[in-house]
Design a protein around this motif. Structure first.
Motif, PDB file in Angstrom:
ATOM      1  N   ARG A 606       0.830  -1.209   0.000  1.00 58.93           N
ATOM      2  CA  ARG A 606       0.000   0.000   0.000  1.00 58.93           C
ATOM      3  C   ARG A 606       0.863   1.256   0.000  1.00 58.93           C
ATOM      4  NH1 ARG A 606      -3.653  -3.369   3.171  1.00 58.93           N
ATOM      5  NH2 ARG A 606      -2.534  -2.849   5.100  1.00 58.93           N
ATOM      6  N   ASP A 607       1.942   1.241   0.784  1.00 61.69           N
ATOM      7  CA  ASP A 607       2.862   2.385   0.766  1.00 61.69           C
ATOM      8  C   ASP A 607       3.487   2.555  -0.613  1.00 61.69           C
ATOM      9  OD1 ASP A 607       2.274   2.756   3.402  1.00 61.69           O
ATOM     10  OD2 ASP A 607       4.073   1.732   4.146  1.00 61.69           O
ATOM     11  N   PHE A 608       3.821   1.417  -1.266  1.00 61.01           N
ATOM     12  CA  PHE A 608       4.405   1.488  -2.606  1.00 61.01           C
ATOM     13  C   PHE A 608       3.441   2.126  -3.597  1.00 61.01           C
ATOM     14  CE2 PHE A 608       4.809  -0.555  -6.799  1.00 61.01           C
ATOM     15  CZ  PHE A 608       6.089  -0.136  -7.146  1.00 61.01           C
ATOM     16  N   LEU A 609       2.159   1.731  -3.508  1.00 62.93           N
ATOM     17  CA  LEU A 609       1.170   2.325  -4.401  1.00 62.93           C
ATOM     18  C   LEU A 609       0.987   3.803  -4.105  1.00 62.93           C
ATOM     19  CD1 LEU A 609      -1.004   2.084  -6.577  1.00 62.93           C
ATOM     20  CD2 LEU A 609      -2.614   1.371  -4.793  1.00 62.93           C
ATOM     21  N   SER A 610       0.940   4.164  -2.829  1.00 63.77           N
ATOM     22  CA  SER A 610       0.784   5.572  -2.464  1.00 63.77           C
ATOM     23  C   SER A 610       1.948   6.406  -2.992  1.00 63.77           C
ATOM     24  CB  SER A 610       0.662   5.695  -0.949  1.00 63.77           C
ATOM     25  OG  SER A 610       0.538   7.046  -0.561  1.00 63.77           O
ATOM     26  N   THR A 622      -4.638   8.999 -11.553  1.00 62.25           N
ATOM     27  CA  THR A 622      -5.241   8.474 -10.322  1.00 62.25           C
ATOM     28  C   THR A 622      -6.659   7.993 -10.577  1.00 62.25           C
ATOM     29  OG1 THR A 622      -3.893  10.016  -9.027  1.00 62.25           O
ATOM     30  CG2 THR A 622      -5.789   9.012  -7.936  1.00 62.25           C
ATOM     31  N   MET A 623      -7.439   8.782 -11.303  1.00 60.99           N
ATOM     32  CA  MET A 623      -8.812   8.364 -11.592  1.00 60.99           C
ATOM     33  C   MET A 623      -8.846   7.143 -12.501  1.00 60.99           C
ATOM     34  SD  MET A 623     -10.635  12.109 -12.045  1.00 60.99           S
ATOM     35  CE  MET A 623     -12.253  11.399 -12.215  1.00 60.99           C
ATOM     36  N   ASN A 624      -7.915   7.077 -13.479  1.00 58.97           N
ATOM     37  CA  ASN A 624      -7.841   5.871 -14.326  1.00 58.97           C
ATOM     38  C   ASN A 624      -7.471   4.645 -13.500  1.00 58.97           C
ATOM     39  OD1 ASN A 624      -8.523   7.276 -16.639  1.00 58.97           O
ATOM     40  ND2 ASN A 624      -6.385   7.737 -17.169  1.00 58.97           N
ATOM     41  N   LEU A 625      -6.560   4.849 -12.554  1.00 62.45           N
ATOM     42  CA  LEU A 625      -6.171   3.738 -11.679  1.00 62.45           C
ATOM     43  C   LEU A 625      -7.350   3.271 -10.835  1.00 62.45           C
ATOM     44  CD1 LEU A 625      -3.969   1.879 -10.557  1.00 62.45           C
ATOM     45  CD2 LEU A 625      -3.357   3.680  -8.940  1.00 62.45           C
ATOM     46  N   LEU A 649      -6.445  -1.204  -1.399  1.00 62.95           N
ATOM     47  CA  LEU A 649      -5.765  -0.392  -2.405  1.00 62.95           C
ATOM     48  C   LEU A 649      -6.688   0.693  -2.949  1.00 62.95           C
ATOM     49  CD1 LEU A 649      -3.714  -3.003  -4.478  1.00 62.95           C
ATOM     50  CD2 LEU A 649      -2.937  -1.549  -2.623  1.00 62.95           C
ATOM     51  N   ILE A 650      -7.973   0.381  -3.080  1.00 61.58           N
ATOM     52  CA  ILE A 650      -8.941   1.381  -3.536  1.00 61.58           C
ATOM     53  C   ILE A 650      -8.992   2.533  -2.545  1.00 61.58           C
ATOM     54  CG2 ILE A 650     -11.398   1.784  -3.955  1.00 61.58           C
ATOM     55  CD1 ILE A 650     -11.549  -1.043  -5.097  1.00 61.58           C
ATOM     56  N   GLY A 651      -8.909   2.212  -1.257  1.00 64.78           N
ATOM     57  CA  GLY A 651      -8.872   3.262  -0.252  1.00 64.78           C
ATOM     58  C   GLY A 651      -7.679   4.179  -0.443  1.00 64.78           C
ATOM     59  N   ILE A 652      -6.498   3.612  -0.743  1.00 64.41           N
ATOM     60  CA  ILE A 652      -5.305   4.432  -0.987  1.00 64.41           C
ATOM     61  C   ILE A 652      -5.525   5.343  -2.191  1.00 64.41           C
ATOM     62  CG2 ILE A 652      -2.870   4.346  -1.601  1.00 64.41           C
ATOM     63  CD1 ILE A 652      -3.365   3.524   1.245  1.00 64.41           C
ATOM     64  N   THR A 653      -6.109   4.794  -3.250  1.00 62.97           N
ATOM     65  CA  THR A 653      -6.327   5.579  -4.472  1.00 62.97           C
ATOM     66  C   THR A 653      -7.340   6.701  -4.229  1.00 62.97           C
ATOM     67  OG1 THR A 653      -5.868   3.595  -5.779  1.00 62.97           O
ATOM     68  CG2 THR A 653      -6.937   5.427  -6.898  1.00 62.97           C
ATOM     69  N   VAL A 689     -12.658   2.547   4.199  1.00 65.97           N
ATOM     70  CA  VAL A 689     -13.442   3.704   4.626  1.00 65.97           C
ATOM     71  C   VAL A 689     -12.646   4.565   5.591  1.00 65.97           C
ATOM     72  CG1 VAL A 689     -15.510   4.410   5.891  1.00 65.97           C
ATOM     73  CG2 VAL A 689     -15.639   2.585   4.188  1.00 65.97           C
ATOM     74  N   GLY A 690     -11.958   3.908   6.553  1.00 63.72           N
ATOM     75  CA  GLY A 690     -11.157   4.681   7.493  1.00 63.72           C
ATOM     76  C   GLY A 690     -10.027   5.424   6.818  1.00 63.72           C
ATOM     77  N   THR A 691      -9.394   4.763   5.825  1.00 63.99           N
ATOM     78  CA  THR A 691      -8.315   5.432   5.102  1.00 63.99           C
ATOM     79  C   THR A 691      -8.814   6.674   4.383  1.00 63.99           C
ATOM     80  OG1 THR A 691      -7.236   3.289   4.787  1.00 63.99           O
ATOM     81  CG2 THR A 691      -6.518   5.087   3.373  1.00 63.99           C
ATOM     82  N   VAL A 692      -9.969   6.565   3.742  1.00 61.94           N
ATOM     83  CA  VAL A 692     -10.537   7.729   3.051  1.00 61.94           C
ATOM     84  C   VAL A 692     -10.937   8.804   4.054  1.00 61.94           C
ATOM     85  CG1 VAL A 692     -12.386   8.492   1.511  1.00 61.94           C
ATOM     86  CG2 VAL A 692     -11.293   6.278   1.149  1.00 61.94           C
ATOM     87  N   ALA A 693     -11.450   8.361   5.221  1.00 65.17           N
ATOM     88  CA  ALA A 693     -11.908   9.313   6.225  1.00 65.17           C
ATOM     89  C   ALA A 693     -10.776  10.142   6.804  1.00 65.17           C
ATOM     90  CB  ALA A 693     -12.650   8.584   7.337  1.00 65.17           C
ATOM     91  N   ALA A 694      -9.538   9.633   6.722  1.00 68.64           N
ATOM     92  CA  ALA A 694      -8.407  10.405   7.239  1.00 68.64           C
ATOM     93  C   ALA A 694      -8.269  11.739   6.531  1.00 68.64           C
ATOM     94  CB  ALA A 694      -7.128   9.586   7.088  1.00 68.64           C
TER      95      ALA A 694
END
Length: 1659
Positions: A606-610, A622-625, A649-653, A689-694
């Protein structure tokens, strides 16, 4: 035949028809051996025997003799110069070959003889001329002659080729007249071999100039034409096939015009015969030969008209799968492919058109056949590139065929095409797609049931995967075909199963192909490879699962595609991806991965994707991903772990996106698409959800509120169909609410706390209780646990705030942990939630507290029984349990609460599982410590701690527990109990107590490993307990602590016994009124105690308690039933250690043994009498044995210390304690005790134990025949031996003790011989180890004894004492000799036999005081060897035993006697030895040879002995094969003694080296080697040896006759020809043995006869 001609060879020939197969084989071997030495003689004899009308051997005998002659000819054929012999044999063999009435086996043997003779270059011409003469023009040849000629053609090519032209010319005229089918087959086979021989001779490196193919043209053409016109039309299949094969061979010898003329007809005929045969190998092989000949002779145009017909017929054959259990089907298959190769080289257009037509056919068999041919033609490079291209185009059209055989065949063709570089990226794409598709493991229909004869094959997916791997790693020509085409299969669902293979190939290609075309983008999307966002998303998800190679391949491929993704990620990926690859490889190599390691790996990805999204820095990317990730959700419907990771991963994106519309749309889509029943999906969705909420907290909370409202079933519209599905809707809503609750937990963890304060008591708790009431799913319940724990934890942090729903939540949690199969992580979560709920206000009531304690212990403790080391989950669970119990004590500190906790823990502290004890005692100590720290006292509270005795009693066994952790915690618990009791008596917390300080010091030291130190510390604890308890508490404590003697753990039960010793020592005087009940209590417990140390300490405690009541103790012990139980035995042991007690008890027992009757004779129903032992002597002997037990210097093995029962788990005491005072008392009384026990031992031989013991000591009858369960365990003689062994151990005689121990363990019935042997061995060892007691022992035994067994015992003792010289006491020895001479007249034959044995031991004595009686003793023993017939068979048997004893005695005496004494009796003994060697008894022969050995040792060099030396030497050599094994052993010893006197160093050396008494002797080989030296060193006696050996030919023992035959044969073989040897008598004797009824004797005679080959006059 003349009588003089009937020699040994003739005797062997007469035995050739023996009924025994082994004899026949030996005869044949002997004839061959003689034939190698005298070929003409043996061959002549065999021929005469076969042709003689008087003998008329049977057919199988003649066959065997012809085989013998064949062997002789093969070995010695070139050495035979006698033309008459050869001519005679050839005439006889040819006669057999030509006669039609001869048996086939005999004709085969005659043919083999002729082949062997013809294989010799010297006789080849004669044989060939003889055989050729049998073929005459106009006459049919014999089939056997034809077969012989064929075999000769293969065996001697050079010698037979010159005759082929003549033979073929003669056959031309005979072939039309041949009618017999077998003859036709034989002629065809012969011609085939002739043709092969001719071609071999022509193609030889040094060919004969006179031999050429043109020489055989005329004959070959004539035969070829005859076969075509006549034989191939035969009605018999085998004839047709052999004729066709013959035509194929002959085609190479034909002229070109003749071959061109007839080839078409032959080919047409062969093709027409395919339909009529099941095994067409000969047809195909012949067809291949003809085609090869046509091509070599360049005859192609004439065959063009037959090509289509040929291809059609051959294709039918190629479609038949070869059966590998039938080799001819496999050979036929390869010959068919050979024909295709030949046709493809000459007629490629016809072959290609033919194959294309078959490929388009719907039959899978034809497709498989055509594909097989195509593969062969491609690999053999027969076809041109244009032809291959046309075939490739047609192949594409059949790729839809699902048949597994077709698929496998296509894969083989693909490999051939790639390997030979026939494909381009465009033309190869369908084939690569085909391989990928089938490597996915798609099921293919089974068109037919497979044959059992077909070999087991690999499945289609496995084959395709191997082919893809092969192409990607080995075939460089296939690289452009695979890259980048394989990338299109990465993101498709239909090729999911092929991903391991596809990804492996792509990873290898990415590393192999170093440069990409960067000018033209590679990842362009459909219809080409997928775009970089799609591929990035897919590869990251594929790499999330360690443990397989797909993840490594995905990261490797991603590393190779960095420049294609974005130039901005090239440099960061060069740093990050190698580290990720190394981490993934390490995780893959590990067998068991912890969940934390997987979580860390997911976090790294996840860190690598971020970081990648940040580096690219493009909202569009980002939107295409994110779009690609959402579109790929359907790919992981069957891979839940990958689906969950994709959610995270969707949360990271989404977190990196700035478009709220994009975020809201994807969250809603993901919420609706997920499976709310899956815990992993709920957890990862909550993480998303929590990741997005951050970053987008308000947006997320708004959607959660919306989802909660939508999940409320009460707000859903009600319709008719909704009423039907009401239950389903409620369940779905509960799963949804569980998901949302977890989402709130993640939001609370990742967002500020004020965001969720308003949700706890309101909607969250309302939804939570609704879920609890309606939930039936474990996964939903687990989510509830986490939520409850979080809510309670949040309430605790807020002081003064309670939770109204706590009772309902506790009830729910208790019900949750009741099932046995609840997961451990759920259990830990439940404990944590319970602890948080218990910590809330107000306090729990008694019922709630008890239910919680019972439930948590029952749920956790049994899990420790199946583990050795606690895993992290268990550790976490136990920690939560400890916190829960401490919280319970802290919330309500009173004795009732403590009693509830300790009572529930007590049952777990005695568990056999170490881990359960450790954790339960640890919990107990923690509870006591918490109670002590928080206890408070009030005026109304109790003033006494009533649980003191019970707590101390069940803690005492744990003080000496095997586990150091348990010991430390137990001592600490004792300290806390005494501290708590002191507080209740008014002591302050800071009160200093010396005893309690002692306990504290013990707690610090008791964790060591030294057992002695642990016992000392346990004694200190016991002393403190004894000091602290009152008398009333002491009685209660003892009644409770005795139960600990039966603790499962030996160390713990031993600690309890140690505590009893301390308490009885300190306060035993206060318990005098309770001794009887305490003893009964201890003995009852000891019956079930198996640990030795526990028993010893318990008995020691009893001994200390009863030391003032010895007389009563002895009375009680003697009336205990036999055998004694272990507790009684150990009490006797402790009595024996005290000198005063030991002396008194010993006197008492001796009186009982001397004054009571040993046994009583009772009649039985068979009018016989049995001896029944009485009880008092047996009880006294058993008591004496146990009394001596601990006084022994040498301890027995622990496994046999108890006479009747074994005690388990008892380590052996390495350094037993000595009791010198008691031992001295026993040593002073040893002679009287030993003599008493020896006589008792003899008296009890054959005596039965009483079957029942009366319960009353005053009963008049000591026995009766009421069945008793313990009767079978009592053996009186064994009891006496056991007691004698204990007595011997006291005087430290280890060897005697070991001997008696072995006798005691022997389960065989005691009889007279065993008794005498035991007594003799015991006395012999006693003389050496303790000679000071011998004189007193003899005085005690030299009395009158009425019983025979007692007199035998005394005689055996005296006989053995003479053998041991009485330890050097010659005065005592003279007294014993007088006693033995006096017993020679005893009425018992056994006593007399023992007296003779004792006198035989007199030879050991060389003292002047007794030498005067030497002659008298020897004369008496020599006289005893004379057996006389008294007229009674019984008396004769008895006297034979005495004579046998005398012989054995003399055998031992003679080597030690003076020579002048032996010489007086030497002639007499030598004569009797000769007589004894002829006896039927093996023991007598053995004893006679023993005397011979003794004479050789004593007077071997004397003239009297040498006169008989050679006669006895020969007898000994013969008896080496004696049927009685002990006789053979004695014979070896006798020969070793005779060796120095025979006059041959070499013979003596062989005797000493090879005649090992205990070894195995190869008699035949030994005689072969020995006779070499006999004829050299004893040549003057050879005639005598031969004559004497002949006398054994009529011995009644077959083994001796056999040995005589072998010995006499080897003597003659190694001896030079001499006139004084009567070889004629030897030959007659061997001939006589050839008619012996025993097969082994006949075999030995057959072996010996060839050894006389030098003496031709007897052959």
């Amino acid at each position: 035949m003349q009588a003089k001609d009937k020699g040994l060879v003739w005797g062997l020939l007469e035995a050739a028809g023996d009924v025994n197969d082994g004899v026949r084989q030996t005869v044949a071997s002997s004839l061959i051996t003689l034939g190698h030495q005298h070929p003409p003689l043996v061959l002549t004899a065999i021929h005469k025997f076969i042709s003689s009308p008087q003998t008329a051997p049977k057919v199988h005998v003649q066959s065997m003799l012809y085989n013998v002659a064949e062997n002789i000819i093969r070995e010695c054929g070139e050495k035979i110069n006698d033309a008459e012999v050869i001519s005679t044999w050839m005439d006889g063999a040819v006669k057999l070959l030509t006669l039609p009435s001869v048996a086939p086996d005999l004709q085969e043997a005659a043919s083999g003889f002729m082949v062997a003779l013809g294989s010799c270059p010297v006789h080849c011409n004669a044989v060939m001329e003889c055989l050729v003469a049998q073929i005459q023009t106009g006459m049919l040849p014999s089939q056997s002659v034809i077969e012989t000629l064929g075999a000769l053609a293969a065996g001697n090519v050079t010698g037979t080729v010159p005759y082929y032209k003549i033979i073929l010319g003669l056959l031309v005229g005979c072939l039309p007249a041949v009618k017999q089918e077998s003859l036709k087959n034989a002629i065809c086979v012969m011609i085939n071999k002739f043709t092969e021989a001719i071609l071999e001779a022509v193609e030889n490196k040094e060919p004969d100039p006179n031999i050429s193919l043109e020489s055989y043209v005329t004959e070959s053409a004539a035969i070829f034409e005859l076969l075509v016109n006549l034989w191939i039309k035969n009605s018999t299949t085998s004839v047709r096939h052999e004729a066709i094969l013959c035509l194929g061979h002959l085609s190479h010898l034909l002229p070109t015009d003749k071959l061109e003329e007839l080839a078409g007809l032959v080919v047409t005929t062969i093709l027409s015969m395919y339909r009529k045969t099941s095994c067409p190998y000969n047809l195909t092989f012949s067809l291949a030969l003809i085609m090869d000949a046509l091509i070599k002779k360049k005859i192609t145009e004439g065959m063009r008209f037959h090509v289509d017909h040929l291809l059609s017929s051959l294709f039918t054959q190629v479609c038949v799968s070869p059966n590998y259990t039938e080799p001819f089907t496999v050979k036929n298959h390869y010959e068919v492919l050979r024909c295709y190769e030949l046709l493809g080289g000459q007629y490629p257009e016809n072959v290609v058109a033919h194959l294309l037509l078959r490929l388009e056919n719907a039959s899978y068999q034809q497709r498989v056949g055509s594909l097989m041919v195509i593969k062969h033609l491609i690999n053999s490079k027969t076809l041109s590139a244009e032809n291959v291209a046309s075939l490739t185009t047609t192949l594409i059209s059949i790729l839809h065929d699902p048949n597994s055989k077709v698929v496998k065949s296509v894969t083989q063709v693909i490999v051939a095409l790639c390997h030979n570089n026939h494909l381009t990226p465009q033309s190869g794409a369908p084939f690569i797609t085909y391989l990928v598709k089938h490597s996915a493991g798609l099921p293919s229909p089974q068109t037919r049931r497979p044959s059992l004869a077909e070999p087991e094959e690999e499945s289609v997916p496995v084959v395709c995967r191997r082919v893809l791997h092969l192409l990607a790693t080995t075939v460089e020509a296939a690289f452009p075909l695979l890259w980048p085409l394989l990338l299109t299969f990465v993101c498709t669902t239909e090729h999911e199963a092929s991903l391991p293979t596809t990804m492996g190939c792509l990873a290898h290609l990415a590393k192999t192909i170093s440069e990409f075309n960067e000018q033209e983008p590679l990842l362009v999307g459909s219809p080409g490879p997928p775009t970089s966002p799609v591929l990035l998303s897919r590869l990251l998800v594929l790499s999330c699962t360690p443990g397989n190679d797909v993840g490594v391949s995905a990261l490797t491929l991603l590393q190779g595609l960095a420049s294609q993704v974005s130039p901005r990620v090239v440099e960061p990926w060069e740093k990050d991806l190698p580290q990720l690859l190394a981490t993934l490889q390490d995780l893959t190599e590990k067998v068991d991965l912890e969940p934390s390691a997987i979580q860390m790996w997911h976090e790294s990805l996840r860190d690598f994707l971020s970081d990648t999204i940040t580096n690219i820095d493009s909202e569009e990317y980002t939107m295409n991903l994110g779009k690609a990730q959402m579109e790929q959700l359907h790919l992981y419907e069957k891979q839940p772990s990958q689906l969950c990771f994709l959610m995270s991963l969707i949360g990271i994106t989404l977190k990196q996106s700035t478009s709220k519309t994009f975020i809201a749309t994807n969250l809603t889509t993901l919420f609706n698409a997920m499976n709310h029943k899956s815990p992993s999906e709920r957890e990862n969705f909550a993480l998303c959800v929590g990741t997005v909420a951050a970053v987008h907290g308000q947006l997320v909370l708004t959607h959660i509120d919306m989802w909660l409202k939508a999940a409320d079933p009460a707000k859903k519209p009600i319709s008719f169909f909704s009423l039907i599905k009401q239950d389903t809707r409620a369940e779905e809503c509960s799963w949804t609410r569980a998901t949302l609750v977890q989402c709130l937990g993640q939001v609370a963890a990742l967002t500020p706390s004020e965001a969720d304060q308003n949700w706890v008591e309101g909607p969250i708790m309302l939804h939570l209780l609704n879920i609890i009431n309606s939930n039936k799913s474990d996964n939903v319940n687990e989510a509830v646990l986490h939520t409850v724990s979080s809510i309670a934890r949040a309430r605790i942090s807020q002081q003064g705030i309670s939770l109204r729903q706590r009772p309902l939540l506790i009830t729910h949690l208790i019900n949750t942990i009741k099932p046995d199969n609840i997961p451990i992580h759920v259990l830990a979560s439940t404990f944590q939630a319970l602890r948080n709920l218990v910590a809330l206000e107000p306090e729990l009531n008694v019922e709630e507290r008890t239910i919680i304690l019972q439930s948590v212990l029952a749920a956790f403790m049994p899990r420790l029984a199946h583990v050795e080391i606690m895993d992290p989950l268990l550790i976490k669970c136990f920690a939560q349990l400890g916190v829960l119990m401490r919280t319970i004590i802290q919330k309500d500190t009173n004795p009732a609460t403590l009693d509830d906790v300790t009572t529930l823990l007590q049952s777990w502290t005695v568990s056999p599982t170490d881990l359960i004890r450790i954790k339960s005692v640890e919990l107990l100590h923690t509870t006591l410590k918490t109670y002590y720290d928080h206890v408070t006292f009030t005026v109304e509270g109790p003033t006494n701690f009533n649980q003191t005795c019970q707590l101390l009693a069940f803690l005492v066994p744990r003080v000496t527990d095997p586990s150091p952790l348990v010991r430390t915690q137990a001592v600490g618990s004792v300290y806390m109990v005494l501290r708590i009791a002191g507080r209740y008596t008014g002591l302050t917390p800071d009160h200093q107590d010396k005893d309690l300080n002692t306990i504290k010091a013990v707690e610090e030291q008791i964790s060591g490993d030294d057992p002695r130190k642990i016992d000392a510390l346990a004694e200190d604890v016991a002393q403190v307990i004894s000091n602290k308890l009152s008398f009333v508490q002491l009685r209660s404590f003892l009644s409770c602590v005795v139960v600990g003697l039966q603790d499962r753990l030996p160390a713990s039960s031993a600690g309890v016994a140690l505590t009893l010793i301390s308490v009885f020592t300190l306060r035993g005087h206060q318990l005098h009124q309770h001794i009887k009940e305490l003893l009964e209590l201890v003995y009852n417990r000891l019956e079930k105690v198996r640990d030795r140390e526990t028993r010893q300490r318990a008995v020691e405690a009893v001994t200390r308690l009863s030391s003032h009541n010895l007389n009563q103790v002895l009375d009680v012990l003697l009336i205990y039933p036999l055998p004694y139980d272990k507790g009684v035995c150990e009490t006797w042991h402790h009595i024996g250690r005290d000198p005063m007690l030991c002396s008194a008890a010993l006197s008492f027992l001796i009186q009982v043994l001397e004054r009571t009757q040993l046994f009583s004779e009772q009649p039985t129903t068979t009018e016989a009498t049995v001896k029944i032992a009485t009880i008092p002597p047996l009880a006294a002997i058993s008591g004496l044995c146990e009394l001596l037990h601990d006084l022994r210097v040498v301890k027995e093995r622990e496994s046999s210390e108890d006479s009747w029962e074994k005690v388990e788990n008892s380590p052996r005491e390495e350094h037993p304690q000595m009791w010198p005072a008691s031992q001295e008392i026993i040593i002073d009384n040893f002679p009287s005790l030993a003599s008493l026990l020896l006589l008792l031992y003899g008296s009890y031989v054959g005596v039965m134990a009483p079957l029942h013991q009366t319960s009353s000591a005053n009963s008049k009858s000591a026995f009766n025949f009421i069945p008793n369960r313990g009767a079978t365990t009592l053996v009186p003689s064994k009891i006496v031996l056991t007691c004698l062994q204990a007595l011997i151990d006291v005087i430290d005689c280890a060897s005697i003790s070991n001997l008696l121990a072995a006798k005691i363990r022997d389960e065989s019935d005691e009889n007279m011989e065993i008794h005498l042997l035991t007594v003799s061995e015991t006395i012999a060892m006693l003389v050496h180890e303790s000679p000071k007691h011998i004189e007193k022992l003899v005085s005690c035994l030299d009395r009158q004894h009425p019983y025979e067994m007692q007199r035998m015992t005394v005689a055996a003792v005296f006989a053995q004492l003479t053998a041991e010289k009485c330890g050097g006491n010659y005065e005592l020895l003279e007294k014993i000799i007088d006693c033995l001479l006096g017993r020679l007249n005893d009425r018992s034959v056994h006593v007399r036999r023992l007296a003779v044995r004792g006198l035989s031991n007199f030879a050991h004595l060389q003292n002047d005081q007794v030498s005067e009686k030497l002659k008298e003793i020897i004369a008496a023993m020599v006289g005893a060897t004379d057996q006389r017939d008294t007229g009674s068979s019984e008396e004769l048997s008895v006297e034979s035993q005495v004579a046998l004893e005398a012989l054995r005695g003399l055998a031992a005496l003679l080597p030690r006697l003076p020579q002048e004494t032996v010489l007086q009796h030497t002639p007499t003994l030598l004569i009797r030895i000769r007589l004894f060697s002829e006896k039927t008894s093996g023991e007598v022969r053995e004893a006679g040879l023993g005397v011979l050995r003794g004479l050789a040792a004593a007077v071997g060099s004397s003239e009297e002995f040498r006169e008989h030396l050679h006669l006895h030497l020969l007898a000994a050599l013969i008896h080496l094969a004696d049927p009685h094994p002990p006789t053979v052993v004695m014979c070896k010893s006798a020969l070793q003694a005779l060796g120095p006197h025979v006059g041959s160093k070499d013979m003596n050396a062989m005797f000493q080296t090879h005649l090992i008494p205990s070894g195995q002797l190869n008699y035949h080989q030994f005689i072969v080697d020995l006779t070499k030296f006999m004829v050299l060193d004893l040549k003057d006696h050879i005639g005598f040896f031969i004559q004497a050996t002949s006398s054994y030919f009529k011995s009644p023992e077959p083994s001796l006759r056999k040995a005589a035959a072998l010995l006499i044969g080897n003597l003659v073989y190694h001896c030079e020809q001499r006139e004084d040897l009567n070889i004629s008598s030897v030959s007659h004797g061997l001939l006589y043995l050839m008619r012996d009824p025993d097969a082994s004797v006949r075999t030995a005679a057959a072996i010996a006869i060839p050894l006389l080959f030098r003496h031709t006059q007897v052959l």
